[in-house]
Scaffold this active site. Structure first.
Site, mmCIF file in Angstrom:
data_model
loop_
_atom_site.group_PDB
_atom_site.id
_atom_site.type_symbol
_atom_site.label_atom_id
_atom_site.label_comp_id
_atom_site.label_asym_id
_atom_site.label_seq_id
_atom_site.Cartn_x
_atom_site.Cartn_y
_atom_site.Cartn_z
ATOM 1 N N ARG A 116 12.330 -22.249 -7.832
ATOM 2 C CA ARG A 116 13.262 -21.913 -6.632
ATOM 3 C C ARG A 116 13.314 -20.583 -6.362
ATOM 4 O O ARG A 116 13.666 -20.240 -5.130
ATOM 5 C CB ARG A 116 14.633 -22.204 -7.393
ATOM 6 N N CYS B 258 -0.391 0.603 7.514
ATOM 7 C CA CYS B 258 -0.837 1.012 6.140
ATOM 8 C C CYS B 258 -2.324 1.588 6.485
ATOM 9 O O CYS B 258 -2.745 2.490 5.687
ATOM 10 C CB CYS B 258 -0.974 -0.103 5.209
ATOM 11 N N SER C 295 21.041 -38.577 -13.897
ATOM 12 C CA SER C 295 19.501 -38.282 -14.045
ATOM 13 C C SER C 295 19.441 -36.924 -15.198
ATOM 14 O O SER C 295 18.507 -36.118 -15.129
ATOM 15 C CB SER C 295 18.848 -37.428 -12.788
ATOM 16 N N LEU D 295 21.827 -25.787 -6.467
ATOM 17 C CA LEU D 295 20.444 -25.509 -6.036
ATOM 18 C C LEU D 295 20.020 -24.161 -6.012
ATOM 19 O O LEU D 295 18.967 -23.777 -5.377
ATOM 20 C CB LEU D 295 20.399 -26.249 -4.419
ATOM 21 N N ARG E 75 18.981 -19.679 -10.811
ATOM 22 C CA ARG E 75 19.444 -18.947 -12.074
ATOM 23 C C ARG E 75 18.658 -18.532 -13.062
ATOM 24 O O ARG E 75 17.911 -19.126 -13.704
ATOM 25 C CB ARG E 75 20.428 -20.090 -12.921
ATOM 26 N N GLU F 243 1.005 -1.129 -0.075
ATOM 27 C CA GLU F 243 0.158 -0.191 -0.022
ATOM 28 C C GLU F 243 0.753 1.243 -0.241
ATOM 29 O O GLU F 243 0.564 2.262 -0.516
ATOM 30 C CB GLU F 243 -1.072 0.151 1.144
#
Length: 328
Positions: free
Chosen positions: A181, A81, A165, A201, A204, A46
């Protein structure tokens, strides 16, 4: 309101322990200011919106302020607010969802109504609750909201027999994971994932996000990226009760945890009832029985099956993303 929700999403992953919030000010059917909460300790949505008003006097008695969450009414790291809304003379406030924080719940509405402001609530309520689901769980239970993400072949394999994997899913699916992420306060994996893939992890690009990295297991290589890169101080290696580990994270104001596997950790979280939502990235590939299953659990019987309810299904390149929740 949907524009305010869109703005709020710009703050996801940055506001902990506050929820992401967006605000839009409309006068005579024209948007005259917009804002969102960018970081805890910074202006609330706000205030971020209203400080963008033009310097010349404007009568806001007929203006409407759209806010995704009930305006705060207490003085914390920033002023209330509700005070600013009244100071600006805004005649109408439209809100998506009530704040479940007991310090604020309903109080902001009462203050505004008592001062003669027209208050409307429950607009785009489903989308509003979805936006702040991690905050709602955090503030009402003291536990983080856990999203379990698994990328697998069509026959449910997350890696081959040697643990490889990369890459089961395509670039579009992997980009979506980067978005997930950026929304999370912590990324969790099992130690076997670190040993097999040595992932960073980190999102990016990070776009200002600095999530914790939580590794579940006894040991990982001392030269692993999560222990040696620029965010090494944001890495935890933990063993023990998953529930207690999540409680520890909550004590560090972690509201949303994204678990990226592997199979043993995924099974543990499911068995303990700690998963709030599932993200299945499914590639149109078949690996066979030698592959590592997405849930490392044996001995399950039909009577023990956990039923999921599909929420959404989406095509991402050649892959499919299914979002699901446990059926209650």
């Amino acid at each position: 309101m949907m524009r305010a929700i869109e703005l709020a999403k710009l703050g996801e992953g940055l506001t902990r322990p506050n929820p992401p919030v967006g605000a839009v000010l409309v006068l005579e059917d024209q948007v005259i200011a917009e804002g969102w909460h960018r970081k805890a300790g910074k202006d609330h949505a706000e205030r971020d919106c209203l400080k963008k008003l033009p310097p010349m006097p404007v009568n806001l008695g007929s203006a409407t302020l759209y806010v995704t969450l009930e305006p705060c009414s207490t003085h914390g790291r920033t002023p209330p607010c509700t005070d600013l809304i009244l100071e600006k003379g805004i005649g109408r406030v439209v809100v998506s969802v009530e704040d479940l924080n007991l310090k604020h719940a309903g109080r902001g509405f009462d203050i505004l109504r008592d001062a003669g402001v027209d208050v409307v609530t429950g607009i785009c309520e489903v989308a509003g609750h979805k936006l702040i689901a991690p905050f709602e769980k955090f503030i009402t239970t003291g536990m983080p909201y856990v999203s379990l993400k698994l990328a697998s072949t069509l026959d449910g394999r997350i890696a081959d027999s040697e643990g490889n994997s990369k890459w089961i899913t395509g670039p579009e699916a992997r980009e979506r994971v980067q978005e997930m992420r950026r929304r999370a306060d912590a990324i969790m994996v099992g130690a076997a994932t670190i040993i097999a893939d040595d992932p960073s992890l980190l999102p990016r690009p990070s776009e200002g996000r600095h999530p914790w990295r939580v590794v579940i297991g006894k040991t990982i290589p001392s030269n692993a990226k999560v222990l040696t890169d620029e965010a090494a101080e944001q890495t935890w290696v933990r063993t023990g009760s998953l529930k207690e580990i999540l409680k520890e994270l909550a004590e560090r104001d972690v509201m949303q945890v994204l678990c990226e596997g592997g199979g043993k950790l995924a099974a543990g979280l499911i068995e303990e009832g700690l998963v709030d939502e599932f993200y299945f990235f499914i590639a149109p590939k078949l690996m066979g029985a030698d592959g590592i299953p997405n849930f490392a659990k044996r001995g399950g019987l039909m009577a023990d099956i956990k039923n999921l309810k599909f929420q959404t299904m989406e095509q991402l390149g050649d892959d499919v993303l299914i979002k699901a929740k446990l059926e209650k």
